[in-house]
Write a protein that holds these residues in place. Structure first.
Motif, short mmCIF file in Angstrom:
data_model
loop_
_atom_site.label_atom_id
_atom_site.label_comp_id
_atom_site.label_asym_id
_atom_site.label_seq_id
_atom_site.Cartn_x
_atom_site.Cartn_y
_atom_site.Cartn_z
N THR A 142 0.86 -1.19 0.00
CA THR A 142 0.00 0.00 0.00
C THR A 142 0.90 1.25 0.00
OG1 THR A 142 -1.90 1.00 1.12
CG2 THR A 142 -0.20 0.11 2.55
N GLU A 183 -8.00 -11.13 4.93
CA GLU A 183 -6.57 -11.21 5.17
C GLU A 183 -6.14 -12.66 5.09
OE1 GLU A 183 -4.68 -8.38 8.14
OE2 GLU A 183 -6.71 -8.44 8.91
N GLU A 208 2.13 -11.76 5.41
CA GLU A 208 0.73 -11.41 5.64
C GLU A 208 0.25 -10.59 4.45
OE1 GLU A 208 0.16 -9.30 9.34
OE2 GLU A 208 1.37 -10.72 10.45
N PHE A 231 -9.83 -4.10 2.72
CA PHE A 231 -9.65 -5.46 2.19
C PHE A 231 -10.90 -6.32 2.27
CE2 PHE A 231 -7.98 -5.27 6.58
CZ PHE A 231 -8.78 -6.22 7.21
N VAL A 261 -1.57 3.95 3.56
CA VAL A 261 -2.98 4.02 3.17
C VAL A 261 -3.70 2.78 3.69
CG1 VAL A 261 -4.58 4.00 1.21
CG2 VAL A 261 -2.53 5.46 1.16
N VAL A 292 -3.16 4.52 8.17
CA VAL A 292 -2.76 3.92 9.44
C VAL A 292 -1.37 4.44 9.76
CG1 VAL A 292 -2.44 1.78 10.74
CG2 VAL A 292 -4.09 1.85 8.87
N ASN A 320 1.03 -6.98 3.56
CA ASN A 320 0.95 -6.15 4.76
C ASN A 320 2.29 -6.15 5.47
OD1 ASN A 320 0.22 -4.80 7.13
ND2 ASN A 320 -0.55 -6.67 8.09
N LYS A 331 1.90 3.96 12.03
CA LYS A 331 2.53 2.89 12.82
C LYS A 331 3.95 3.29 13.22
CE LYS A 331 0.28 -0.69 10.00
NZ LYS A 331 0.45 -1.92 9.21
N GLY A 351 6.73 -2.85 16.77
CA GLY A 351 5.29 -2.98 16.91
C GLY A 351 4.89 -4.45 16.82
N TYR A 352 3.88 -4.84 17.57
CA TYR A 352 3.32 -6.18 17.41
C TYR A 352 1.90 -6.19 17.95
CZ TYR A 352 4.03 -6.99 22.38
OH TYR A 352 3.97 -6.89 23.74
N ASP A 353 1.11 -7.13 17.45
CA ASP A 353 -0.28 -7.27 17.89
C ASP A 353 -1.03 -5.93 17.91
OD1 ASP A 353 0.00 -9.97 18.07
OD2 ASP A 353 0.28 -10.02 20.23
N GLY A 354 -0.81 -5.14 16.87
CA GLY A 354 -1.54 -3.89 16.75
C GLY A 354 -1.07 -2.79 17.69
N1 LIG Z 1 -2.79 -0.44 5.97
C1 LIG Z 1 -3.72 -1.20 6.58
N2 LIG Z 1 -4.95 -1.31 6.04
C2 LIG Z 1 -5.91 -2.06 6.64
N3 LIG Z 1 -5.73 -2.73 7.77
C3 LIG Z 1 -4.52 -2.67 8.38
C4 LIG Z 1 -3.45 -1.91 7.81
N4 LIG Z 1 -2.37 -2.05 8.61
C5 LIG Z 1 -2.76 -2.86 9.62
N5 LIG Z 1 -4.04 -3.25 9.50
C6 LIG Z 1 -4.80 -4.15 10.40
O1 LIG Z 1 -4.13 -4.28 11.66
C7 LIG Z 1 -3.60 -5.60 11.81
C8 LIG Z 1 -2.24 -5.55 12.51
O2 LIG Z 1 -1.35 -4.74 11.76
P1 LIG Z 1 0.11 -5.22 11.38
O3 LIG Z 1 0.73 -4.17 10.53
O4 LIG Z 1 0.05 -6.60 10.83
O5 LIG Z 1 0.86 -5.15 12.77
P2 LIG Z 1 1.28 -6.24 13.84
O6 LIG Z 1 2.76 -6.17 13.78
O7 LIG Z 1 0.69 -5.72 15.08
O8 LIG Z 1 0.74 -7.58 13.38
C9 LIG Z 1 -3.54 -6.17 10.40
O9 LIG Z 1 -3.56 -7.58 10.40
C10 LIG Z 1 -4.80 -5.55 9.81
O10 LIG Z 1 -5.96 -6.22 10.24
#
Ligand SMILES: Nc1ncnc2c1ncn2[C@@H]1O[C@H](COP(=O)(O)OP(=O)(O)O)[C@@H](O)[C@H]1O
Ligand SMILES: [Mg+2]
Length: 380
Positions: free
Chosen positions: A121, A189, A254, A186, A182, A144, A266, A146, A151-154
């Motif tokens: 993205t 996933e 992912e 989706f 952006v 989003v 992702n 970040k 970072g992990y688990d959101g």
């Molecule tokens: N750009 C994005 N667009 C839509 N959903 C997102 C995006 N980035 C993250 N997410 C949502 O948040 C979740 C966790 O984000 P992620 O980047 O995978 O971080 P983590 O390292 O916490 O797994 C993703 O699996 C998705 O569901």
């Protein structure tokens, strides 16, 4: 290169559940295990022969640890690059330090992916409020934001619709570097977990479908309900990513599947992944044995599924807040398998274990998932 044979010692950086499940496989196959982390009596340490306690940033300690083992691998990718390279002067570390360096930092990872023409993205690097304002004027909202590292688990991310929201999120991150990307609207996933050997042998597991609750993986379903051609494409991208990184071990890609059937990456994880836990009960060779084989220079095992459908339901610490989940009722389904990670404290959002279920059809699988979620009280 001579293979590292049973009887040798595997060194694991990190000491959580991924290391625990790797250590269980290693022990089954007659290997010894040592784990390196600051924690005592950890999920991995409980299974290992030796728990080496030191700070992750202590390069001298990491070198001493490396001397005591035959090969070093990891379950935690946030090992500092200089520590990983210090280890490499003593023993092979797989995957190699450069893979960690790329995958532990969202900006480096996205830059690697986009320069190698993998689909991602649109994103921008953010280090100041002015960067944020400029990026938001160039990118489509929602976005989003970040943190670039750790970072992990959101954790360390926020969805933002406007500059005001973005500024609030940026200040809350308390980080000097972030990525604004952006938001992908989706359809679903999916992820592909695959292994790659020292000789380049590549063995993918079937693509799986993931659903999240509060940004944490909730349920994985295997195989993903996508077309055969999309599955082939996802596996091909994963193969190309592993080759481009020269990654030896296990890696997860992912993906977002867009409504028009395209794939967007992702993120990457250069290690076994939560969306691959189902392979323990659902495949001939699971992701942890595959990691062991890959890093030891052994032939990879078969990634074939042993039943037509399989699912994994995560057990988070939230489930323990009132009382222990009703294991007896859950296990009254003879196809349900319980995995608990030996964590002492059940904090909210903490991954405590998982349950796997196998089934002959997707319909039967859905019924079993609903039943388990009802017993756990987390609805569907
Ligand atoms: N750009 C994005 N667009 C839509 N959903 C997102 C995006 N980035 C993250 N997410 C949502 O948040 C979740 C966790 O984000 P992620 O980047 O995978 O971080 P983590 O390292 O916490 O797994 C993703 O699996 C998705 O569901
Ligand atoms: Mg993720």
């Amino acid at each position: 290169m001579k293979p590292i044979l049973p009887g040798s010692t595997i060194g694991i950086l990190g000491s959580g559940q991924l290391g625990r499940m790797l250590a269980l496989e290693a022990r089954r196959m007659g290997y010894k295990v040592q784990t390196f982390s600051p924690e005592k009596n950890s999920p991995t340490g409980q299974i290992a022969d030796l728990e080496y306690i030191a700070d992750y940033n202590n390069a001298e300690a990491a070198k001493e640890f490396a001397h005591a083992v035959d090969v070093v691998t990891l379950e935690f990718e946030n090992i500092a690059f200089d520590v990983a390279t210090a280890i490499e002067t003593v023993k092979p570390i797989r995957p190699r330090p450069s893979v960690l360096h790329t995958a532990q930092h969202r900006l480096r990872e996205k830059t690697f992916l986009s320069t190698n023409l993998f689909p991602v993205t649109p994103y921008r690097r953010i280090t100041t409020e002015a960067d944020l304002e400029k990026a938001l004027s160039e990118l489509q909202t929602p976005c989003v934001l970040k943190t670039a590292g750790f970072g992990y688990d959101g954790k360390g991310q926020a969805k933002v619709n406007s500059l005001d929201e973005a500024l609030v999120a940026w200040r809350k991150l308390e980080s000097d570097e972030a990525i604004l990307e952006v938001f992908v609207n989706f359809d679903r996933e999916i992820s592909v977990v695959a292994a790659r050997g020292v000789d380049g042998q590549f063995t993918p597991f079937t693509p799986v479908e993931n659903s999240h609750r509060h940004h944490i993986l909730d349920v994985t379903i295997a195989p993903a309900r996508i077309s055969e051609s999309l599955a082939v494409k996802a596996i091909e991208i994963t193969h190309n990513v592993m080759n481009a990184l020269d990654c030896v071990g296990v890696l997860c890609v992912e993906f977002f599947v867009t409504h028009d059937g395209n794939l967007i990456i992702n993120e990457l994880a250069p290690r076994p992944h939560n969306s691959g836990h189902w392979t323990i009960d659902g495949c001939v060779t699971n992701q942890f044995e595959q990691q062991l084989r890959a890093v030891c220079g052994l032939p990879l095992g078969s990634a074939e599924m042993t039943s037509p459908c399989c699912a994994m339901v995560n057990l988070l610490g939230d489930l323990w807040q009132h009382s222990e989940p009703d294991w007896v009722q859950i296990l009254s389904d003879p196809a349900a398998k319980l995995h608990l990670y030996g964590k002492h404290e059940a904090r909210i959002g903490r991954k405590m274990g998982h349950i796997t279920i196998t089934a002959e059809t997707m319909e039967a699988l859905a019924v079993s998932i609903t039943r388990i979620k009802n017993i756990l009280g987390i609805g569907s």
